[in-house]
Design an enzyme around this catalytic site. Structure first.
Site, PDB file in Angstrom:
ATOM      1  N   GLU A 135      45.486  40.459  49.695  1.00  0.00           N
ATOM      2  CA  GLU A 135      46.677  39.885  50.334  1.00  0.00           C
ATOM      3  C   GLU A 135      47.333  40.941  51.228  1.00  0.00           C
ATOM      4  OE1 GLU A 135      49.228  38.099  47.496  1.00  0.00           O
ATOM      5  OE2 GLU A 135      50.562  37.269  49.032  1.00  0.00           O
ATOM      6  N   ARG A 155      37.716  43.911  33.942  1.00  0.00           N
ATOM      7  CA  ARG A 155      37.631  43.003  32.789  1.00  0.00           C
ATOM      8  C   ARG A 155      36.358  42.183  32.768  1.00  0.00           C
ATOM      9  NH1 ARG A 155      42.523  43.705  34.267  1.00  0.00           N
ATOM     10  NH2 ARG A 155      42.484  41.901  35.659  1.00  0.00           N
TER      11      ARG A 155
END
Ligand code: AMP
Length: 169
Positions: free
Chosen positions: A95, A58
């Site tokens: 993560e 994006r």
């Protein structure tokens, strides 16, 4: 201009537990789109920016318009295996697990002063990897500019360069 009604929160996308900030309602509003590009570029005029680096995916929607506003060029930082020419690879931690970003090895020189652009700053790992790629090519990173800073995640401290944003949560 209040942009918050134009940011759609999508729970559990692309994975359970993630509240995705969908910017497509904002992008389809001509006034909001113009305002966002102006506001992304505003702090970075007269700073000698030669290139705007956009991060896939994006970041590619916003960065070329910001580059036009600043009179700079556009450089893509892409996911692995997408660039056709010789590329530098930068692994970075997520993560769970690892990801990689790449840049063409002739994309920048030590004469370049760079603004990095992406849609959302979350933990800061992605933007930090982009900073590393630009720095490894010998260019200078002036700052990183985001449409949305999820400030509660503290990502700005991890990016390693000054951070600006249009919307903060
Ligand atoms: P991070 O490396 O954690 O700062 O994640 C930033 C990257 O993941 C950016 O390229 C964003 O487009 C994307 N991202 C992370 N969290 C979100 C979110 N809540 N909504 C939309 N995009 C996100």
């Amino acid at each position: 201009m209040d942009l918050t009604p134009l940011i759609r929160d999508v729970p559990d996308f692309p994975k359970p537990g993630i509240l995705f900030k969908d910017i497509t309602p904002l992008l389809r509003d001509p006034r909001a789109l113009a305002y966002v590009i102006e506001t992304l570029a505003a702090p970075h005029h007269q700073q000698g920016i030669t290139q705007v680096v956009g991060i896939e995916s994006r970041g590619f929607i916003l960065a070329p318009a910001v580059a036009l506003a600043l009179g700079a060029g556009f450089i893509p930082v892409r996911k692995p295996g997408k660039l056709p020419w010789r590329a530098l690879r930068q692994p970075y931690g997520l993560e769970y697990g690892q990801d990689i970003l790449e840049i063409h090895d002739d994309a920048l020189t030590s004469a370049d002063r760079v603004l990095i652009v992406d849609d959302v700053l979350a933990t800061g790992g992605t933007a930090h990897a982009a900073v590393s790629l630009v720095t490894r090519l010998g260019a200078t990173v002036h700052a990183a500019a985001f449409l949305i800073d999820l400030t509660f995640l503290g990502g700005a401290a991890k990016v390693g360069v000054p951070v600006t944003s249009v919307l903060r949560y």
